[in-house]
Motif scaffolding. Sequence first.
Motif, PDB file in Angstrom:
ATOM      1  N   GLU A  53     -14.221 -18.632  20.450  1.00 34.94           N
ATOM      2  CA  GLU A  53     -14.175 -17.292  21.060  1.00 34.94           C
ATOM      3  C   GLU A  53     -15.573 -16.860  21.511  1.00 34.94           C
ATOM      4  OE1 GLU A  53     -11.413 -15.537  21.685  1.00 34.94           O
ATOM      5  OE2 GLU A  53     -10.251 -17.209  20.889  1.00 34.94           O
ATOM      6  N   LYS A  54     -16.231 -17.728  22.247  1.00 34.48           N
ATOM      7  CA  LYS A  54     -17.633 -17.502  22.627  1.00 34.48           C
ATOM      8  C   LYS A  54     -17.868 -16.216  23.414  1.00 34.48           C
ATOM      9  CE  LYS A  54     -17.042 -20.947  26.197  1.00 34.48           C
ATOM     10  NZ  LYS A  54     -16.194 -21.929  25.548  1.00 34.48           N
ATOM     11  N   TRP A  55     -16.923 -15.843  24.264  1.00 27.31           N
ATOM     12  CA  TRP A  55     -17.143 -14.675  25.122  1.00 27.31           C
ATOM     13  C   TRP A  55     -16.986 -13.359  24.370  1.00 27.31           C
ATOM     14  CZ3 TRP A  55     -19.899 -15.546  29.138  1.00 27.31           C
ATOM     15  CH2 TRP A  55     -19.843 -16.805  29.767  1.00 27.31           C
ATOM     16  N   THR A  56     -16.455 -13.395  23.173  1.00 26.72           N
ATOM     17  CA  THR A  56     -16.400 -12.180  22.339  1.00 26.72           C
ATOM     18  C   THR A  56     -17.403 -12.248  21.192  1.00 26.72           C
ATOM     19  OG1 THR A  56     -14.542 -13.107  21.090  1.00 26.72           O
ATOM     20  CG2 THR A  56     -14.011 -11.594  22.883  1.00 26.72           C
ATOM     21  N   GLN A  57     -17.581 -13.443  20.610  1.00 29.51           N
ATOM     22  CA  GLN A  57     -18.463 -13.569  19.456  1.00 29.51           C
ATOM     23  C   GLN A  57     -19.918 -13.799  19.821  1.00 29.51           C
ATOM     24  OE1 GLN A  57     -16.757 -16.677  17.058  1.00 29.51           O
ATOM     25  NE2 GLN A  57     -14.952 -15.473  16.537  1.00 29.51           N
ATOM     26  N   GLU A  58     -20.180 -14.476  20.920  1.00 30.32           N
ATOM     27  CA  GLU A  58     -21.554 -14.793  21.353  1.00 30.32           C
ATOM     28  C   GLU A  58     -21.716 -14.494  22.842  1.00 30.32           C
ATOM     29  OE1 GLU A  58     -24.115 -15.786  19.605  1.00 30.32           O
ATOM     30  OE2 GLU A  58     -23.310 -16.584  17.732  1.00 30.32           O
ATOM     31  N   ARG A  59     -21.352 -13.316  23.230  1.00 32.39           N
ATOM     32  CA  ARG A  59     -21.306 -12.925  24.640  1.00 32.39           C
ATOM     33  C   ARG A  59     -22.628 -13.143  25.380  1.00 32.39           C
ATOM     34  NH1 ARG A  59     -18.668  -8.222  27.545  1.00 32.39           N
ATOM     35  NH2 ARG A  59     -20.211  -7.562  29.070  1.00 32.39           N
ATOM     36  N   GLU A  60     -23.723 -12.604  24.851  1.00 29.70           N
ATOM     37  CA  GLU A  60     -25.019 -12.680  25.538  1.00 29.70           C
ATOM     38  C   GLU A  60     -25.523 -14.122  25.633  1.00 29.70           C
ATOM     39  OE1 GLU A  60     -24.488 -10.471  22.979  1.00 29.70           O
ATOM     40  OE2 GLU A  60     -24.231  -8.695  24.244  1.00 29.70           O
ATOM     41  N   VAL A  61     -25.408 -14.851  24.526  1.00 27.62           N
ATOM     42  CA  VAL A  61     -25.859 -16.242  24.520  1.00 27.62           C
ATOM     43  C   VAL A  61     -25.005 -17.077  25.475  1.00 27.62           C
ATOM     44  CG1 VAL A  61     -26.155 -18.307  23.086  1.00 27.62           C
ATOM     45  CG2 VAL A  61     -26.796 -16.059  22.188  1.00 27.62           C
ATOM     46  N   GLN A  69     -14.723 -15.778  35.703  1.00 28.83           N
ATOM     47  CA  GLN A  69     -13.382 -15.513  35.169  1.00 28.83           C
ATOM     48  C   GLN A  69     -13.392 -14.536  33.995  1.00 28.83           C
ATOM     49  OE1 GLN A  69     -11.744 -19.328  34.168  1.00 28.83           O
ATOM     50  NE2 GLN A  69     -11.667 -19.996  36.293  1.00 28.83           N
ATOM     51  N   GLN A  70     -14.554 -14.201  33.485  1.00 27.54           N
ATOM     52  CA  GLN A  70     -14.630 -13.329  32.314  1.00 27.54           C
ATOM     53  C   GLN A  70     -14.519 -11.869  32.730  1.00 27.54           C
ATOM     54  OE1 GLN A  70     -14.372 -14.942  29.462  1.00 27.54           O
ATOM     55  NE2 GLN A  70     -14.491 -16.747  30.793  1.00 27.54           N
ATOM     56  N   SER A  71     -13.355 -11.290  32.531  1.00 26.25           N
ATOM     57  CA  SER A  71     -13.124  -9.894  32.927  1.00 26.25           C
ATOM     58  C   SER A  71     -13.929  -8.920  32.060  1.00 26.25           C
ATOM     59  CB  SER A  71     -11.636  -9.561  32.861  1.00 26.25           C
ATOM     60  OG  SER A  71     -11.144  -9.760  31.548  1.00 26.25           O
ATOM     61  N   SER A  72     -14.375  -9.379  30.906  1.00 26.40           N
ATOM     62  CA  SER A  72     -15.162  -8.504  30.029  1.00 26.40           C
ATOM     63  C   SER A  72     -16.600  -8.345  30.517  1.00 26.40           C
ATOM     64  CB  SER A  72     -15.167  -9.050  28.600  1.00 26.40           C
ATOM     65  OG  SER A  72     -15.803 -10.318  28.563  1.00 26.40           O
ATOM     66  N   LEU A  73     -17.023  -9.174  31.467  1.00 22.02           N
ATOM     67  CA  LEU A  73     -18.373  -9.084  32.013  1.00 22.02           C
ATOM     68  C   LEU A  73     -18.385  -8.189  33.243  1.00 22.02           C
ATOM     69  CD1 LEU A  73     -19.457 -12.840  31.863  1.00 22.02           C
ATOM     70  CD2 LEU A  73     -20.080 -11.034  30.251  1.00 22.02           C
ATOM     71  N   SER A  74     -19.421  -7.395  33.357  1.00 23.01           N
ATOM     72  CA  SER A  74     -19.563  -6.546  34.546  1.00 23.01           C
ATOM     73  C   SER A  74     -20.059  -7.389  35.719  1.00 23.01           C
ATOM     74  CB  SER A  74     -20.561  -5.418  34.270  1.00 23.01           C
ATOM     75  OG  SER A  74     -21.875  -5.941  34.176  1.00 23.01           O
ATOM     76  N   GLU A  75     -19.928  -6.857  36.911  1.00 22.85           N
ATOM     77  CA  GLU A  75     -20.439  -7.557  38.095  1.00 22.85           C
ATOM     78  C   GLU A  75     -21.958  -7.704  38.022  1.00 22.85           C
ATOM     79  OE1 GLU A  75     -18.647  -9.231  40.401  1.00 22.85           O
ATOM     80  OE2 GLU A  75     -17.004  -8.667  39.071  1.00 22.85           O
ATOM     81  N   LEU A  76     -22.622  -6.741  37.424  1.00 18.47           N
ATOM     82  CA  LEU A  76     -24.072  -6.829  37.243  1.00 18.47           C
ATOM     83  C   LEU A  76     -24.427  -8.007  36.335  1.00 18.47           C
ATOM     84  CD1 LEU A  76     -26.810  -5.629  37.891  1.00 18.47           C
ATOM     85  CD2 LEU A  76     -26.528  -4.079  35.951  1.00 18.47           C
ATOM     86  N   GLU A  77     -23.643  -8.218  35.299  1.00 17.20           N
ATOM     87  CA  GLU A  77     -23.891  -9.346  34.404  1.00 17.20           C
ATOM     88  C   GLU A  77     -23.636 -10.686  35.099  1.00 17.20           C
ATOM     89  OE1 GLU A  77     -22.917  -7.927  29.929  1.00 17.20           O
ATOM     90  OE2 GLU A  77     -21.264  -7.669  31.370  1.00 17.20           O
ATOM     91  N   LYS A  78     -22.801 -10.682  36.101  1.00 15.14           N
ATOM     92  CA  LYS A  78     -22.454 -11.906  36.828  1.00 15.14           C
ATOM     93  C   LYS A  78     -23.368 -12.160  38.030  1.00 15.14           C
ATOM     94  CE  LYS A  78     -17.534 -11.344  35.720  1.00 15.14           C
ATOM     95  NZ  LYS A  78     -16.187 -11.141  36.283  1.00 15.14           N
TER      96      LYS A  78
END
Length: 121
Positions: free
Chosen positions: A53-61, A91-100
Amino acid sequence: VNLLLHSDEECSEEDRATLLSLCLKAAKKSTELTSFDSCVIYAERGISLLPVEKWTQEREVSLELYSLLTEAYLSLVNAEKMKVYADEVLQQSSLSELEKVRVHICNISLYAGVMNKAREA
């Protein structure tokens, strides 16, 4: 870091977190030194250490490692691999466009390069 990368031993959660941090630092430093092949090695090893679950547990990394790989593969002119890592971020909907944005810049750069080659032909 190189010795730790090639170890096949199972490691504790604390050791995994330390190795993940070292891989991230080594990937960033490799990019600064324009050693994109090394960046790929360190970042891919770092990704292999991420939890399921990397995109929830280690999002920034996760975002940093995937962005570094996208940039490295663009620099190495490997569009196929670049697209794999770019698509994962996009594909990560939890990320903002700025983060992408770093990944979007890579996609634009790739497209611009393709268009320039088409014009030259």
